[in-house]
Design an enzyme around this catalytic site. Sequence first.
Site: not given
Ligand code: SIN
Length: 281
Positions: A101, A103, A257, A272
């Site tokens: 996906h 974000d 990612h 994050r």
């Molecule tokens: C996310 O999708 O923001 C998380 C990525 C991760 O935990 O590596």
Amino acid sequence: MNYQHIRVVPASAYVGAEIGGVDLAKPLKDEALGEIRRAFGEYGVVFFRDQHLSPEQHIAVAERFGPIDINRFFAHVPGYPIIAEVRKEPEQERNIGGGWHTDHSYDEVPALGSMLYAREVPQTGGDTLFASMYAAYDALSDGMKVTLEGLRACHSSRHVFGAEAAARRGDLNGRIGNPELATQDAVHPVVIRHPETGRKALYVNPGFTLRFEGWTDEESRPLLDYLYRHAVKPEFTCRFRWREGSLALWDNRSTWHFAVNDYHGERRLLHRITIQGTSLH
Ligand code: SIN
């Protein structure tokens, strides 16, 4: 490209680079910031190692890249509503972000990027994969590029964060919440011209894209599925192995990612911060 103030080591042919020579806990000099931005544009995701950041320092460094975009659905770090917590406890099964996906593509104005900082990581596993949507676009045939040009796609938060999804979420509930706020839908070009680099990138993703605008779900599915398979060819990807103190800053316009969920029985905790972007139209 030549860097004078930072060291840059590419992680793969098309995406990702590790940056050295920077202590993010200290105020970033403009010259270093300019070069980090340049590497970010070139590689789509940049990685820093061995950083020691308090939440305040994490916020301060994120704000050098733009205003913060507060995520409505993630639980936040206690006392810091603008820092989302990406957490999986030893007894939990599901992880956050365990599918390809990008974000916030469901927002009218999608996020510029996300800055993820590792506080606690498993002994092995819990890596994050990244894929370059520049490389994916560039490798399409001229015929496919013509087909995609001018198409727009509908993205939504509802099927991922809404009430129906909450009923299926299992042990993600508590870490992901506020289903009543999952009302965002957005339409974006399928091929965007990146607002900073000017490069063309594929901008659909398996997490949040529903269909092509004006097409049915059934009509959209085969072409979306083709693009999704194409976009994650190994040569367009890199894999980041976290250590405590690692920080990744990825571009949500030019990369996807995927958080690998292979560390059951161990704890993984990252913080994050998402950074506001600009319209993609
Ligand atoms: C996310 O999708 O923001 C998380 C990525 C991760 O935990 O590596």
